[in-house]
Enzyme design. Structure first.
Site, PDB file in Angstrom:
ATOM      1  N   ALA A  63       0.860  -1.185   0.000  1.00  0.00           N
ATOM      2  CA  ALA A  63       0.000   0.000   0.000  1.00  0.00           C
ATOM      3  C   ALA A  63       0.899   1.240   0.000  1.00  0.00           C
ATOM      4  O   ALA A  63       2.115   1.140   0.209  1.00  0.00           O
ATOM      5  CB  ALA A  63      -0.898   0.018   1.239  1.00  0.00           C
ATOM      6  N   LYS A  64       0.336   2.386  -0.245  1.00  0.00           N
ATOM      7  CA  LYS A  64       1.072   3.652  -0.111  1.00  0.00           C
ATOM      8  C   LYS A  64       0.066   4.771   0.053  1.00  0.00           C
ATOM      9  O   LYS A  64      -1.060   4.668  -0.445  1.00  0.00           O
ATOM     10  CB  LYS A  64       1.898   3.914  -1.375  1.00  0.00           C
ATOM     11  CG  LYS A  64       3.005   4.911  -1.187  1.00  0.00           C
ATOM     12  CD  LYS A  64       4.177   4.233  -0.521  1.00  0.00           C
ATOM     13  CE  LYS A  64       5.455   4.984  -0.586  1.00  0.00           C
ATOM     14  NZ  LYS A  64       6.585   4.057  -0.380  1.00  0.00           N
TER      15      LYS A  64
END
Ligand code: GLU
Length: 411
Positions: free
Chosen positions: A101-102
């Site tokens: 994720a980011k």
């Protein structure tokens, strides 16, 4: 080139070699969830500003999604999407039980006060607290974010969900963080650089290293390599760099930065150079440790280092990568080179969940072991399939995620 197109190019190359079906490729390329939220905050002077925040949760086939939170003016959905997918391949390359994720907020943290940044961070948590958590998605520091901000995230998440230190990593040691996390990305970059040098039969003492970026990653990598008797011939930050053929005194540069709001400007221990000159410097190892997309078709031809170690995420565009491959320049790719950070984040998460503390020696030992194993796998795959290290790393990471997806079932 858009960051997501660059990463797609690397993905496709590995997917071809792995013979992945078109349907599996589409599944792996599509993010599980993408959110964009409005972050209105009051500035210290009373003015209302409305910022935009993103969190892209790319893939959870191998575990809860994991990745940093970036505060930078260039943040947009495409960049966050690209970096989220990079996290999925990165956690798979080092074989830790996470997906990718980011997140990010488009702002320049240097122009905000600490209190304003706290308001931004808490407001962002207000908007996304139902979407992340210890078993779902665990944020961490990235460009422009700090351990203190991770403390605010944990504290604010707790107001909604109760005590849950494992909801975020990279926290201060005095607030549920662990010794060894902050240095981990730079330490990993340093230790993997030494492995590349050894594998290429080069001697380590006196190796000339140029480092672009003097933030958390660049400084710790510089210290580690200087301790290993490499010669750090140049360092830089956003304001420009400093070069000294006989070697920069890294501790002196650090002292200077610490007493000048984190900036190198005015450092007396080297000759002033531009960032462009640093990238083209005569040296043995070039370490881009700042922004993405800094090595492109336009400047790749000027690079003189035979080894590039990607401490930053996505610093080399595909056209430049191809030029480096043609010239026999060895590139240690981001999804392996800078994986020390997320690996130590895993240690922090494990300790938070167990309410237990390992101590820094164990953190360093386990970090070196995990990165060493991943390096060996990537190096062997690269030799046996006669492909660059990046392609081998993507094959390893993408292959693991595809296998977990197939095993878990998609129905
Ligand atoms: N932001 C770091 C990275 O890009 C660390 C992520 C984490 O620890 O989750 O790998």
């Amino acid at each position: 080139m858009r960051p997501s197109d660059a990463i797609r190019t690397y993905f496709d190359r590995a997917a071809d070699l792995l013979d992945l079906s078109p349907s599996m490729r589409r599944l792996l390329l599509t993010a599980k969830r993408e959110v964009q939220v409005r972050i209105p905050i009051e500035r210290d002077g009373g003015e209302l500003v409305t910022l935009v925040g993103y969190r892209v949760q790319h893939n959870d086939a191998r575990g809860p999604m994991k990745g940093g939170l970036r505060y930078h003016p260039q943040v947009d959905l495409d960049e966050v999407r690209a970096l989220a997918s990079l996290m999925t391949w990165k956690t798979a390359v080092v074989d830790i039980p996470y997906g990718g994720a980011k997140g990010g907020v488009a702002l320049d943290p240097a122009t905000y006060s600490t209190r304003e940044l706290e308001r931004v961070t808490r407001r962002f948590v207000d908007e996304i607290h139902d979407l992340f958590g210890p078993d779902v998605d665990i944020p961490a520091p990235d460009m422009g974010t700090t351990a203190d901000m991770m403390a605010w995230i944990m504290n604010h998440y707790g107001r909604y969900h109760g005590f849950a230190p494992a909801c975020v990593t990279g926290k201060p040691v005095d607030y549920h963080g662990i010794p060894g996390r902050e240095e981990a990305t730079g330490r990993g970059v340093g230790s993997l650089t030494l492995k590349v040098l050894s594998r290429l039969g080069r001697s380590i003492p006196g190796t000339r290293v140029a480092i672009q970026g003097f933030g958390n990653v660049g400084t710790h990598a510089a210290k580690y390599l200087a301790d290993a008797e490499c010669r750090i011939v140049a360092v830089s930050d956003a304001g420009g760099g400093y070069h000294r053929a006989s070697g920069i005194d890294v501790l002196e540069a650090l002292r200077h930065a610490r007493s000048h709001a984190g900036r190198l400007e005015g450092f007396a221990g080297g000759d002033r150079i531009t960032n462009a000159e640093l990238l083209a410097l005569e040296c043995d190892v070039l370490i881009p440790a700042a922004l993405g997309g800094v090595l492109t078709a336009a400047n790749a031809g000027a690079v003189r280092a035979p080894i590039i170690v990607e401490a930053a995420n996505a610093p080399v565009e595909p056209e430049a990568d191809a030029m480096f491959a043609d010239r026999g320049i060895v590139v240690l790719p981001d999804i392996l080179a800078n994986a020390g950070g997320v690996t130590a984040s895993w240690f922090e998460w494990v300790q938070n969940r167990q309410h237990y503390q390992w101590g820094v020696d164990r953190v360093r030992g386990e970090l070196d072991r995990i990165l060493g194993t991943a390096f060996e796998h990537v190096w062997q795959l690269s030799s046996s399939r006669q492909v660059p290290l990046r392609t081998a790393a993507y094959m390893l990471g993408v292959g693991r995620v595809a296998r977990a997806t197939a095993l878990g079932g998609t129905a």
